[in-house]
Write a protein that holds these residues in place. Sequence first.
Motif, PDB file in Angstrom:
ATOM      1  N   UNK A  71     -15.871 -51.447 -16.478  1.00 18.44           N
ATOM      2  CA  UNK A  71     -16.071 -52.119 -17.757  1.00 18.44           C
ATOM      3  C   UNK A  71     -14.782 -52.594 -18.395  1.00 18.44           C
ATOM      4  N   UNK A  72     -13.639 -52.182 -17.876  1.00 19.78           N
ATOM      5  CA  UNK A  72     -12.346 -52.557 -18.453  1.00 19.78           C
ATOM      6  C   UNK A  72     -11.919 -53.945 -18.041  1.00 19.78           C
ATOM      7  N   UNK A  73     -12.425 -54.429 -16.939  1.00 21.82           N
ATOM      8  CA  UNK A  73     -11.794 -55.595 -16.319  1.00 21.82           C
ATOM      9  C   UNK A  73     -12.026 -56.899 -17.073  1.00 21.82           C
ATOM     10  N   UNK A  74     -11.043 -57.801 -16.884  1.00 21.41           N
ATOM     11  CA  UNK A  74     -11.116 -59.152 -17.403  1.00 21.41           C
ATOM     12  C   UNK A  74     -11.423 -60.114 -16.265  1.00 21.41           C
ATOM     13  N   UNK A  75     -10.956 -59.741 -15.051  1.00 19.68           N
ATOM     14  CA  UNK A  75     -11.205 -60.542 -13.856  1.00 19.68           C
ATOM     15  C   UNK A  75     -11.941 -59.689 -12.836  1.00 19.68           C
ATOM     16  N   UNK A  76     -12.748 -60.337 -12.017  1.00 20.77           N
ATOM     17  CA  UNK A  76     -13.435 -59.619 -10.950  1.00 20.77           C
ATOM     18  C   UNK A  76     -13.052 -60.219  -9.602  1.00 20.77           C
ATOM     19  N   UNK A  77     -12.912 -59.335  -8.617  1.00 21.25           N
ATOM     20  CA  UNK A  77     -12.570 -59.760  -7.262  1.00 21.25           C
ATOM     21  C   UNK A  77     -13.829 -60.242  -6.559  1.00 21.25           C
ATOM     22  N   UNK A  78     -13.755 -61.449  -6.004  1.00 17.98           N
ATOM     23  CA  UNK A  78     -14.889 -62.006  -5.261  1.00 17.98           C
ATOM     24  C   UNK A  78     -14.395 -62.302  -3.848  1.00 17.98           C
ATOM     25  N   UNK A  79     -15.045 -61.697  -2.862  1.00 16.15           N
ATOM     26  CA  UNK A  79     -14.627 -61.829  -1.470  1.00 16.15           C
ATOM     27  C   UNK A  79     -15.417 -62.945  -0.797  1.00 16.15           C
ATOM     28  N   UNK A  80     -14.690 -63.879  -0.170  1.00 22.90           N
ATOM     29  CA  UNK A  80     -15.304 -64.943   0.620  1.00 22.90           C
ATOM     30  C   UNK A  80     -15.484 -64.393   2.038  1.00 22.90           C
ATOM     31  N   UNK A  81     -16.710 -64.074   2.404  1.00 20.51           N
ATOM     32  CA  UNK A  81     -16.968 -63.449   3.707  1.00 20.51           C
ATOM     33  C   UNK A  81     -16.713 -64.386   4.885  1.00 20.51           C
ATOM     34  N   UNK A  83     -17.266 -52.666  -5.177  1.00 23.10           N
ATOM     35  CA  UNK A  83     -18.081 -51.861  -6.082  1.00 23.10           C
ATOM     36  C   UNK A  83     -17.569 -52.128  -7.497  1.00 23.10           C
ATOM     37  N   UNK A  84     -18.311 -52.924  -8.240  1.00 17.75           N
ATOM     38  CA  UNK A  84     -17.864 -53.343  -9.572  1.00 17.75           C
ATOM     39  C   UNK A  84     -17.936 -52.232 -10.616  1.00 17.75           C
ATOM     40  N   UNK A  85     -18.532 -51.110 -10.264  1.00 20.71           N
ATOM     41  CA  UNK A  85     -18.479 -49.966 -11.184  1.00 20.71           C
ATOM     42  C   UNK A  85     -17.061 -49.417 -11.277  1.00 20.71           C
ATOM     43  N   UNK A  86     -16.255 -49.656 -10.222  1.00 20.73           N
ATOM     44  CA  UNK A  86     -14.908 -49.087 -10.174  1.00 20.73           C
ATOM     45  C   UNK A  86     -13.804 -50.129 -10.171  1.00 20.73           C
ATOM     46  N   UNK A  87     -14.103 -51.379  -9.869  1.00 17.29           N
ATOM     47  CA  UNK A  87     -13.082 -52.438  -9.836  1.00 17.29           C
ATOM     48  C   UNK A  87     -12.587 -52.723 -11.249  1.00 17.29           C
ATOM     49  N   UNK A  88     -11.273 -52.567 -11.454  1.00 14.41           N
ATOM     50  CA  UNK A  88     -10.673 -52.841 -12.761  1.00 14.41           C
ATOM     51  C   UNK A  88     -10.191 -54.276 -12.860  1.00 14.41           C
ATOM     52  N   UNK A  89     -10.254 -55.016 -11.764  1.00 11.90           N
ATOM     53  CA  UNK A  89      -9.820 -56.411 -11.779  1.00 11.90           C
ATOM     54  C   UNK A  89      -8.316 -56.574 -11.783  1.00 11.90           C
ATOM     55  N   UNK A  90      -7.606 -55.635 -11.197  1.00  7.56           N
ATOM     56  CA  UNK A  90      -6.140 -55.687 -11.208  1.00  7.56           C
ATOM     57  C   UNK A  90      -5.598 -56.773 -10.279  1.00  7.56           C
ATOM     58  N   UNK A  91      -6.332 -57.121  -9.241  1.00  8.18           N
ATOM     59  CA  UNK A  91      -5.910 -58.192  -8.343  1.00  8.18           C
ATOM     60  C   UNK A  91      -5.025 -57.766  -7.189  1.00  8.18           C
ATOM     61  N   UNK A  92      -4.775 -56.482  -7.035  1.00  7.07           N
ATOM     62  CA  UNK A  92      -3.948 -56.017  -5.917  1.00  7.07           C
ATOM     63  C   UNK A  92      -4.603 -56.419  -4.598  1.00  7.07           C
ATOM     64  N   UNK A  93      -5.898 -56.296  -4.498  1.00  6.60           N
ATOM     65  CA  UNK A  93      -6.610 -56.659  -3.263  1.00  6.60           C
ATOM     66  C   UNK A  93      -6.404 -58.136  -2.934  1.00  6.60           C
ATOM     67  N   UNK A  94      -6.482 -58.992  -3.932  1.00  9.69           N
ATOM     68  CA  UNK A  94      -6.293 -60.433  -3.702  1.00  9.69           C
ATOM     69  C   UNK A  94      -4.860 -60.722  -3.279  1.00  9.69           C
ATOM     70  N   UNK A  95      -3.907 -60.016  -3.864  1.00 10.89           N
ATOM     71  CA  UNK A  95      -2.504 -60.205  -3.509  1.00 10.89           C
ATOM     72  C   UNK A  95      -2.240 -59.764  -2.071  1.00 10.89           C
TER      73      UNK A  95
END
Length: 94
Positions: free
Chosen positions: A25-35, A68-80
């Motif tokens: 619930x904290x996040x401003x951005x969400x990670x979206x994976x292009x499969x 899992x968007x219950x835990x994703x804070x939207x930090x963007x480390x995964x995208x980086x």
Amino acid sequence: MAAKEKLTIGLVAKPGGTLGYKTGGWRTFRAVIDHEKCIGCKRCADSCPDGAPYECAHDGKKKKFCVDYDYCKGCGICAFECPVDAIEMMKEEK
């Protein structure tokens, strides 16, 4: 949410962890994976401090990851960390 434990003298508390607290619930951005772009390298899952990316499918050749968007804070480390830019950080709409 994890139950609070009353501490007494001599008690050793269990270590904390983020799995007991849904922080999505904290996040401003969400990670979206292009499969289609994802090569299944698992860097997103290994780099996430909250373990939000998880293997959700396997097409016989490579793993597919979901978030899992219950835990994703939207930090963007995964995208980086993604070597093929398969993760896009999208503005969260609430």
